[in-house]
Structures are given as structure tokens and as C-alpha cells.
Design an enzyme around this catalytic site. Structure first.
Site, PDB file in Angstrom:
ATOM      1  N   GLU A   1       0.803  -1.225   0.000  1.00  0.00           N
ATOM      2  CA  GLU A   1       0.000   0.000   0.000  1.00  0.00           C
ATOM      3  C   GLU A   1       0.841   1.284   0.000  1.00  0.00           C
ATOM      4  O   GLU A   1       0.924   1.995   1.007  1.00  0.00           O
ATOM      5  CB  GLU A   1      -0.974  -0.021   1.185  1.00  0.00           C
ATOM      6  CG  GLU A   1      -1.897  -1.231   1.156  1.00  0.00           C
ATOM      7  CD  GLU A   1      -2.973  -1.219   2.234  1.00  0.00           C
ATOM      8  OE1 GLU A   1      -2.886  -0.402   3.167  1.00  0.00           O
ATOM      9  OE2 GLU A   1      -3.914  -2.020   2.137  1.00  0.00           O
TER      10      GLU A   1
ATOM     11  N   GLU B   1      -6.075  -8.056  -0.493  1.00  0.00           N
ATOM     12  CA  GLU B   1      -6.735  -7.834   0.800  1.00  0.00           C
ATOM     13  C   GLU B   1      -8.177  -7.452   0.543  1.00  0.00           C
ATOM     14  O   GLU B   1      -8.469  -6.615  -0.318  1.00  0.00           O
ATOM     15  CB  GLU B   1      -6.101  -6.680   1.599  1.00  0.00           C
ATOM     16  CG  GLU B   1      -4.795  -6.993   2.247  1.00  0.00           C
ATOM     17  CD  GLU B   1      -4.253  -5.817   3.065  1.00  0.00           C
ATOM     18  OE1 GLU B   1      -5.045  -4.980   3.561  1.00  0.00           O
ATOM     19  OE2 GLU B   1      -3.015  -5.738   3.188  1.00  0.00           O
TER      20      GLU B   1
HETATM   21  O1  IFM Z   1      -4.884  -3.430   8.797  1.00  0.00           O
HETATM   22  C1  IFM Z   1      -4.735  -2.850   7.540  1.00  0.00           C
HETATM   23  C2  IFM Z   1      -3.515  -3.397   6.852  1.00  0.00           C
HETATM   24  O2  IFM Z   1      -2.364  -3.165   7.588  1.00  0.00           O
HETATM   25  C3  IFM Z   1      -3.341  -2.785   5.495  1.00  0.00           C
HETATM   26  N1  IFM Z   1      -4.553  -2.798   4.716  1.00  0.00           N
HETATM   27  C4  IFM Z   1      -5.766  -2.395   5.364  1.00  0.00           C
HETATM   28  C5  IFM Z   1      -5.940  -3.110   6.679  1.00  0.00           C
HETATM   29  C6  IFM Z   1      -7.263  -2.674   7.358  1.00  0.00           C
HETATM   30  O3  IFM Z   1      -7.232  -1.305   7.645  1.00  0.00           O
END
Ligand code: IFM
Length: 436
Positions: A167, A351
Site C-alpha cells: 500500500e 486484501e
Molecule cells: O490493517 C490494515 C492493513 O495493515 C493494510 N490494509 C488495510 C488493513 C485494514 O485497515
């Protein structure tokens, strides 16, 4: 769950994701301090001033956690390696305990038939590198390449896939412009440099891993759908700018070797000299693209300096994070990413998941996952080459500035006893993923 493994192509990978600082217990195993430790120790930055010192104690309990992954029927496990655990000073002397930990972890996954999918950096920068300017310092690209060589020199031979950085928007914009994450800056020049250097570091890590002979290397982006808050022209322009900053800047750098014009309008004066010369490194070819997707935002213009944007509360149902649930935006993103940036390259949803206060009977999470899997199926039907889907997250864990209250896990963690208890969503996925 409505969806089953058999609703997807035979080679489609189902996985679950975590990250080092959020679960391992950073105070253990002689890891060095990170900018998250000092950020969390500063009053007002993190709910209840909580930190990752113990977290889920995965450092000592990873075998038990991997049994849970295997028993649920997941094919893959997406984890991250902590830079400061391996190199407490960020450079130089290796903490052998740290490197040994990731070696044991890799073998423990393989013994259980789980494919290891690594991310090299998921946000805990060693403090000595933060002291040198962290992501604002161009040298970070070489520091990161050296870290990559050390970690992947040890475990790279056994990885199913690797992405350098989780990210990039969070590493740069959220942390240097909005100040919500470490290092907690609110400075446009710092932001522009961090945005560029995070992509440069990504490219150097890919080059380094190619040099090690590795394959199946990718990039992971968090995307947020930007919807104009109303029918006005100014809301449309504002949403396009939000989309440019959040999504297209990073996808554009890696896949198109360019940054969007509407973002350069504000950031170009602050980018490092000769930034264009870095695109061959930034855009060095990858083998897949990972998308993390959670929500959308309604955007309009704010009476403020560039970028002059504000979010407007939306009407959709919300998760424990206060994030609107908008599954349809996931298929829109998958289709748009393939069309505009990645073509035939494999795409993974790296994710997706929701925070819920429901610690055991999390039927809301089952519904959320089902709705999003329906959108993955929809995009597959339109020809998008999606190769896998990862749930965030295996365990309730440290949700950064929000501490331990927001629970994203398929498995409940009692943070007093550290006991793990699979939730209804874990059992639902276990049934959905079963092979006949
Ligand atoms: O917990 C985070 C993760 O570290 C990165 N992506 C989003 C998740 C939820 O906020």
C-alpha cells in the site's frame, strides 16, 4: 457462504493475509525500534496509546496460527517481513534471530502445504532510517534493495510470490500528508518525495530479486473508489483528483511509467530533481498486480489549498471502521485496472475484509465476503485475469492508529490471554473451501 471454491477456476488461489508489526509482537526476538514505536509512544497518535510490543504473540505462536490456516483450507498465506527484526539499525549488522524466524516460518508453511506469499515492507521503518529522513530520503531505495537482498537471499528460494511494499498510498500520503500514520507528518513536500521514493524503492527491490533469479514478483496497491458527492462539475473534478492521488499515481508509475497530470499540478514543484529519469526502475516489469479493496468515498471540493478535497458521509451500510460497504466498486476496479494499466497480467485481490465488533457470530463478515466474492466472479466473467483472493485478516490484530479495538480477524484473539477462537466466518470459509 453462498460462494464455494468450485465457483472459481481450478487454479484460483484462496489466501489469508497478515502483517509483521500487527501480529508478531515486536518487542521480542531482539528487533530494532521502528518509527511506529515512537509514533505510538507519542500521546494522541494511537487509540489508548497501544503498540505492537506483544500484539498477537505470533512470534511464539506461529505454528498454532498456521494450523488454523491449513485447517481452514487456504492455499496461500500473505505475510510481511519486519525490516527492523532483520536489520535492527536498518542497515549493517544482521539480527540472526530475525532472519532465522522468517526461515522457520517459511518451512512451517511449506510443511502444512501452504504457499508463502511475502511482502517485504508493511510499514515499520527502522528508527535509525527514519532519523535520516525515512521515505523522504532518496537513499531509502538502496537501503531497501539491500534489505531485500538479505531477506530474499535467505527465504526467496521458497516463496510462491513476493511484493516489495504494501500500500504505497499509506506509506506516503496517509503518513506524510494526513499525518495519521508514522511518521505523522503533514507536509506536501515530504509527501511528494515519499510518494516517488516508495515507488523507486519498489522498483529497486524488484530488480534485486530478479538478480537473485526470483519470479512471481508483484506490486500491491490499496485502491479506494472515488465517487463525486453530487452532480456538480466541481464534485466530478474533485473525485477525479482524489482518484489520481489515491489510485492512479501509484498504478500509473508502476505500469505506465507516468504520473497523472491532475496530481502533478500540485506535487510537481515538490518532486525530487529529475524524477522522470526514475521511471525505468519504477516501471521495471512485474508478474502480477495486487489490489487491496475495502471501501469507497464520496468526494467534493473543499475551500482549502491544493488538493482542496473533502469527504462527505455516504448512505451505505458501514463497518466497525465507519467505512461504507460498496462491493460493486471492487469489480469496477478490477475491470478498470486491467483495461487501463495491466492488460493480461494476473491480478490478485490481495486484501479484502471488514472490521466487526462481533467476536464470534460474525454473520456480517460472512455477508461482506460473499458480496465481494460475487464481484470477483463478475469481473472474471468479463475476462479479467484474476488469479486469487486473500481475506484480511487471519487474526484480530493491531489496527495501527486505532489500536486493538477494530477486529478484522476470522479468528478472535483475546488480548488478555492471547487465546485464539475461530469465528463463524472462519467456519463458513472452511466449508466453502473444502475440496470434495
Ligand atoms: O490493517 C490494515 C492493513 O495493515 C493494510 N490494509 C488495510 C488493513 C485494514 O485497515
Amino acid at each position: 457462504m453462498k460462494h464455494k471454491r468450485t465457483d472459481f477456476p481450478p487454479d484460483f488461489q484462496f489466501g489469508v493475509a497478515t502483517s509483521a508489526y500487527q501480529i508478531e509482537g515486536h518487542a521480542q526476538g531482539a528487533a530494532g525500534t521502528t518509527h511506529w514505536d515512537s509514533f505510538a509512544a507519542t500521546p494522541g497518535n494511537v487509540a489508548n496509546a497501544e503498540n505492537g510490543d506483544i500484539a498477537c504473540d505470533h512470534y511464539n505462536r506461529f505454528e498454532q496460527d498456521f494450523d488454523l490456516i491449513r485447517d481452514a483450507g487456504f492455499d496461500c498465506y500473505r505475510f510481511s517481513t519486519s525490516w527492523a527484526r532483520v536489520l535492527p539499525e536498518g542497515r549493517g549488522t544482521i539480527n540472526q534471530q530475525g532472519l532465522d524466524f522468517y526461515d522457520r516460518l517459511t518451512d512451517a508453511l511449506l510443511e502444512r502445504g501452504i504457499k508463502p506469499c511475502a511482502t517485504l515492507y508493511h510499514w515499520e521503518l527502522p528508527s535509525p532510517l527514519a532519523d535520516l529522513g525515512g521515505w523522504r530520503n532518496r537513499d531509502i531505495a538502496e537501503w531497501f534493495a539491500d534489505f531485500t537482498e538479505i531477506v530474499m537471499g535467505r527465504i526467496g528460494d521458497r516463496m510462491f510470490s513476493v511484493a516489495p511494499i504494501n500500500e504505497p498510498w499509506c506509506v506516503s500520503w496517509l503518513s506524510h500528508f494526513e499525518g495519521h500514520h508514522a511518521p505523522g507528518l503533514r507536509d506536501i513536500r515530504a509527501t511528494a518525495r515519499a510518494m516517488h521514493h516508495v515507488l523507486l524503492a519498489h522498483g529497486r527491490a524488484i530488480e534485486t530479486m530478479r538478480g537473485l533469479g526470483m519470479s512471481n514478483l508483484g506490486a500491491v496497491f490499496n485502491l479506494e473508489w472515488a465517487e463525486p458527492a453530487d452532480d456538480s462539475n466541481e464534485a466530478r473534478i474533485a473525485a477525479e483528483l482524489y482518484d489520481g492521488i489515491y489510485n492512479r499515481f501509484f498504478l500509473g508509475g508502476v505500469f505506465d511509467k507516468s504520473y497523472p497530470g491532475n496530481v502533478l499540478d500540485g506535487l510537481e514543484p515538490h518532486l525530487p530533481t529529475n524524477w522522470q529519469d526514475d521511471f525505468d526502475t519504477i516501471g521495471t516489469p512485474v508478474d502480477w498486480c495486487g489490489l487491496n479493496y475495502y471501501t469507497r468515498k464520496l468526494i467534493t471540493r473543499a475551500d482549502a489549498p491544493w488538493p482542496g478535497l473533502k469527504e462527505v458521509p455516504g448512505p451505505l451500510p458501514k463497518t466497525q471502521m465507519g467505512w461504507e460497504v460498496d462491493p460493486a466498486a471492487l469489480s469496477r476496479f478490477l475491470i478498470r485496472t486491467a483495461r487501463d494499466h495491466t492488460g493480461d497480467l494476473p491480478i490478485y485481490v490481495t486484501e479484502n475484509g471488514m472490521a466487526s465488533p462481533e467476536r464470534h457470530h460474525d454473520t456480517d463478515r460472512i455477508g461482506y465476503l460473499d458480496q465481494h466474492l460475487a464481484e470477483v466472479r463478475r469481473a472474471l466473467d468479463q475476462g479479467v485475469p484474476i488469479k486469487g483472493y486473500f481475506v484480511w485478516s487471519l487474526l484480530d490484530n493491531y489496527e495501527w492508529a486505532l489500536g486493538y479495538e477494530k477486529r478484522f480477524g476470522l479468528v478472535d484473539v483475546d488480548f488478555e490471554t492471547l487465546e485464539r477462537t475461530p469465528k463463524a466466518s472462519y467456519h463458513a470459509l472452511q466449508a466453502a473451501l473444502a475440496r470434495d
